[in-house]
Structure formats: C-alpha cells, structure tokens
Design a protein around this motif. Sequence first.
Motif, mmCIF file in Angstrom:
data_model
loop_
_atom_site.group_PDB
_atom_site.id
_atom_site.type_symbol
_atom_site.label_atom_id
_atom_site.label_comp_id
_atom_site.label_asym_id
_atom_site.label_seq_id
_atom_site.Cartn_x
_atom_site.Cartn_y
_atom_site.Cartn_z
ATOM 1 N N VAL A 1 -43.432 14.687 -24.945
ATOM 2 C CA VAL A 1 -43.263 13.278 -24.603
ATOM 3 C C VAL A 1 -41.792 12.886 -24.627
ATOM 4 C CG1 VAL A 1 -43.763 10.928 -25.370
ATOM 5 C CG2 VAL A 1 -45.572 12.650 -25.399
ATOM 6 N N ALA A 2 -41.046 13.380 -25.607
ATOM 7 C CA ALA A 2 -39.611 13.063 -25.690
ATOM 8 C C ALA A 2 -38.858 13.618 -24.487
ATOM 9 C CB ALA A 2 -39.040 13.620 -26.991
ATOM 10 N N ARG A 3 -39.252 14.793 -24.029
ATOM 11 C CA ARG A 3 -38.585 15.368 -22.865
ATOM 12 C C ARG A 3 -38.830 14.532 -21.621
ATOM 13 N NH1 ARG A 3 -40.343 21.198 -20.598
ATOM 14 N NH2 ARG A 3 -42.139 19.922 -20.024
ATOM 15 N N TRP A 4 -40.064 14.095 -21.413
ATOM 16 C CA TRP A 4 -40.360 13.272 -20.246
ATOM 17 C C TRP A 4 -39.658 11.912 -20.322
ATOM 18 C CZ3 TRP A 4 -42.147 14.621 -15.736
ATOM 19 C CH2 TRP A 4 -42.910 15.784 -15.617
ATOM 20 N N LEU B 1 -36.953 10.554 -17.588
ATOM 21 C CA LEU B 1 -37.125 9.270 -16.917
ATOM 22 C C LEU B 1 -35.919 8.360 -17.134
ATOM 23 C CD1 LEU B 1 -40.905 8.545 -17.662
ATOM 24 C CD2 LEU B 1 -39.883 9.220 -15.476
ATOM 25 N N VAL B 2 -35.374 8.379 -18.329
ATOM 26 C CA VAL B 2 -34.192 7.540 -18.607
ATOM 27 C C VAL B 2 -33.002 8.014 -17.790
ATOM 28 C CG1 VAL B 2 -32.537 6.903 -20.396
ATOM 29 C CG2 VAL B 2 -34.980 6.866 -20.900
ATOM 30 N N CYS B 3 -32.779 9.338 -17.741
ATOM 31 C CA CYS B 3 -31.655 9.872 -16.952
ATOM 32 C C CYS B 3 -31.851 9.573 -15.461
ATOM 33 C CB CYS B 3 -31.523 11.372 -17.182
ATOM 34 S SG CYS B 3 -31.007 11.825 -18.856
ATOM 35 N N LEU C 1 -30.982 5.971 -14.845
ATOM 36 C CA LEU C 1 -29.539 5.738 -14.870
ATOM 37 C C LEU C 1 -28.880 6.169 -13.562
ATOM 38 C CD1 LEU C 1 -28.624 6.856 -18.509
ATOM 39 C CD2 LEU C 1 -28.732 4.535 -17.599
ATOM 40 N N PHE C 2 -29.355 7.277 -12.989
ATOM 41 C CA PHE C 2 -28.783 7.740 -11.734
ATOM 42 C C PHE C 2 -29.219 6.880 -10.551
ATOM 43 C CE2 PHE C 2 -27.990 11.700 -14.054
ATOM 44 C CZ PHE C 2 -26.729 12.033 -13.576
ATOM 45 N N LEU C 3 -30.423 6.340 -10.600
ATOM 46 C CA LEU C 3 -30.938 5.549 -9.490
ATOM 47 C C LEU C 3 -30.546 4.082 -9.567
ATOM 48 C CD1 LEU C 3 -34.554 7.006 -9.149
ATOM 49 C CD2 LEU C 3 -32.607 7.404 -7.640
#
Length: 334
Positions: free
Chosen positions: A62-65, A69-71, A74-76
């Motif tokens: 869950v932490a990886r997903w 999603l956060v990264c 930030l890029f989008l």
Amino acid sequence: MSTPIQAGPVQEAYALGAEREQETADTEGSSSDGSGGGRRGRPQRRRPRGAPLSPMQRVGEVARWVLLLVCSALFLYPFAWLLAASLKPRGEVFDNRLIPQTWVPENYVQVFNELPLLNWLGNSILIAVLAAGLVTLSSSLVAFGFAYFRFPGRKVLFGVVLATMMLPGAVTLVPQFLIWNQLGFVGTHVPLWGANLFGSAFYIFLQRQFFLGLPKELFEAARIDGLNAWGQFWRIAFPLSIPSFVIVFLFEFQASWNNLQGALIYLNVGSAEGYTVPLGIASAMTKYDPSTGGHGDYQFVMVAALIVTLPMLILFAFGQRSFIEGLATSGRKG
C-alpha cells in the motif's frame, strides 16, 4: 531367410510421436462425448497461487502504491495547471484553481488571431526534423566507421571525439556565431540545423555501442559476397539498428524543439513570423507584460504553451516502444 530390418532412432521417434498423437486424440474424444468422461480427459493447467501476503507486506504494498500516486500527481500537476489556465479569462489565469471558475474555450480560437502560432509551429517542425534527421544520419555513419573499421589512431581519434563533450556549450557560442555571420546565415534557420551535418559526440558514442552489439559474422559474410561499406551500413546495420536511430531522432528532436538559446541568437533580428516556438512564446510573454505596455493576456500564452506540447507527446507516444528498446540495448557490447 532374410534378416528383419531393425528400426533406427528416427523410426522409433516417429512411432513414439504417432502414439502420443493417438493418445491425445483419444483423450480429447472421450472428454467431448456425453458419456460422462469429460472430467477424465486432459488435465487442466492451473496457475499456481502465490503465498498470502503478511501484514507487513500488505502495508509495504500500500505504501508503494501511495508513493507512486503522489509522484505521478506531482509530475502531472504542472500540465493540469496549464490546461486549466488556458481555459480561464484574463483575471483568473493565476488563481491556482485546477477547475476554472469561468470557462473560456474561445481562447483556443482567439490565440491564432493574437499570435502567429501556426508560423511558429511550422518553423519549429521544419527545423526539428532537419536537425534530428541530419544528426542521426551523420552520427550513425561516423559511429559505424569507429565500430567496424580498423585504421591507425582509431582509439585516439574516438577519444578526441568524446573529449569534445566536456567543452561547455558557452565556449563555442561566439566562434559559431562568427562563422555563421561570415557565411551570411544570421537571421535564417540554417544555423539551427546546419551544425548537425557534422554529427554529435554523444550520439556517435551511443550508436557505436549499439553497432558493437550486432553480430560481426553478418558483416564478414557480406564483405565476402562483395558488398561495400555503404551497402553493409544501409542493408545490414541500418535495419538492425532502428531502435538506436529512433532514440537519437527523438533526443535531437526534443533538443531542437526546446532550443531557445539558438533561436534567440540567430532569429531575434528577423520578424515574429520567423520565430520558433520557444522564442515566440518568450516574445509573447514580453508582449503581454503590463510593465512593457501589455494588458496581461497571459491566457493566450498558456494556450500556445499547451498546443506546442502536443507534437512532442504524439512523437513519444508513437516512438515509445523503440525509445525504450534503444535505451535498454544501446549499452551492449559484443
């Protein structure tokens, strides 16, 4: 009395294969009839189920997903902000809302009346295609020579070519400008793609590594058959190295598309219709700046910036497979 012929290994293998085919046919036939023998047919393959995740592993998953999603957000976010700003009126461009309070889709029509955007796009596409195509061809020819020809001083010369990458770009700006000025090309598009006729050290290195990964037996056989060096490059190296050509073309296309410095040096003396996309957007920022007499119509700048990103998105979408393959295989040797 004649001796019976003994079956050889080929005949035995053929007989064994025939027996297996017959057994398979019988099994399929028994499973397809209605006598209830369908479950006694060929065993069904099932995917092996993985071991259940422990609580700590689930937390890690869950932490990886969440991190991905956060990264991604930030890029989008800059692209989403640009899209929202292009649909806003003048006074709401910089209000940082991702959903416009007032929708103004007419900006996408008015921008062509406010700015010579089609001219900028046409100039940038022409320059980028010429620059990318020329540097891809010239660099690949030099790389093929370094990869498959043996001549005195080859390693020293290749080292000198690589050493040119250590020179800062600012060092060669003045000499290049003087050369193009003496040739009378300042104010034209030629300086933005003409230098690519002589290749690029980085692309030469990249494609040489790719060429070294090709089987040398192909070139030796072609040489024995009488194929010259150009034929070996065009008929053998080029078809097998398309991923490296694609990655070089995409890299240089992007570099030429975003080249503001070169356009600012060589095109700033001409009319606005001769600008490229980066120089045109920079001039539009100055045009609408209130400190220089503008009215702050930055929504047209946002529309132009969004439109000019579409060619790069389309190009990378179609060349993504070859782009990734070229990155993955360009480091091979032998």
